[in-house]
Design an enzyme around this catalytic site. Sequence first.
Site, PDB file in Angstrom:
ATOM      1  N   ALA A 194       0.805  -1.236   0.000  1.00 38.42           N
ATOM      2  CA  ALA A 194       0.000   0.000   0.000  1.00 38.42           C
ATOM      3  C   ALA A 194       0.830   1.274   0.000  1.00 38.42           C
ATOM      4  O   ALA A 194       0.264   2.367   0.096  1.00 38.42           O
ATOM      5  CB  ALA A 194      -0.996   0.025   1.154  1.00 38.42           C
ATOM      6  N   ALA A 195       2.149   1.181  -0.155  1.00 41.29           N
ATOM      7  CA  ALA A 195       2.949   2.409  -0.234  1.00 41.29           C
ATOM      8  C   ALA A 195       2.557   3.237  -1.466  1.00 41.29           C
ATOM      9  O   ALA A 195       2.391   4.458  -1.378  1.00 41.29           O
ATOM     10  CB  ALA A 195       4.431   2.068  -0.277  1.00 41.29           C
TER      11      ALA A 195
END
Length: 307
Positions: free
Chosen positions: A256-257
Amino acid sequence: MSSNETRARVAVVGSLNMDLVARAPRLPHPGETLAGRTFAQVAGGKGGNQAVAAARLGAQVSMLGCVGADANGAQLRAGLEAEGIDCTAVETGREATGVALIVVDDASQNAIVIVAGSNGEVTPETIARHEAVLAAADVVICQLETPLDTVQAALATARRLGKTVILNPAPATGPLPAEWLPLIDYLIPNELEAATLTGLPVGSPEEAATAAAVLRAAGARNVLVTLGPRGVQAALEGAAPALYDAPKVKAVDTTAAGDTFIGGFAAQLAQGASVDAAIRFAQRAAALSVTRAGAQPSIPTWAEVEG
């Protein structure tokens, strides 16, 4: 500008998945069984992640998607609503809620398998039913975890309505349809996606700059290639190519970066920030996210980024 001082609007058209996350010393080889260390079930999906990121990072967010009539769907909807996200356009489909099977290794790299489930029921007709959600937004975000004809309908509708349009081309399986690119204000692939879109190697910032220039020449107004710890290679309208260095942090989990970057970037654009400021803010948010485990649980708030 804090999240309490602005109600800039972002609409996200995309996927809602339940993430099933196992941590192991390394990623398994084909045919191999590994002993995992931990397991967690957390809310995810690129659409959901980007919606949560935009909401935590300062925007008023509406989600357009589909979940199943099952416990996972109820949990995902409740989680979005707890973030203050408008779920009026989150429909309940016939299929089971989408899931993502994720393995994270000790180097914080991951491998992901997605089963679309109800995400496949987001159709162009869904976009038409909820056009008012896009009309109310300042920025519209799309990805490729819903059917491609649906993505095209969302891009075209957002462009017709005069919105700022962001496409995260993930997962990329080949070049984008040529007619899509003029609909996109900000095309934001990572290095693997940029290579898939262009057929060019993207192993360095210099190669990323070449790929970004090719995508701009094909019609995308602006291209940001995210390079993880090496930063963001930007090809912006009216500007020379530029590499934005990433903040230095100790990564725990990179899941999810990229979604955090896109949500933060969209929230800043919706608030009227410059592109330069929006990129740097989004980088700080993404850097914080990789210091924590999980998808949505790792996404920081505006106060954490600016604190």
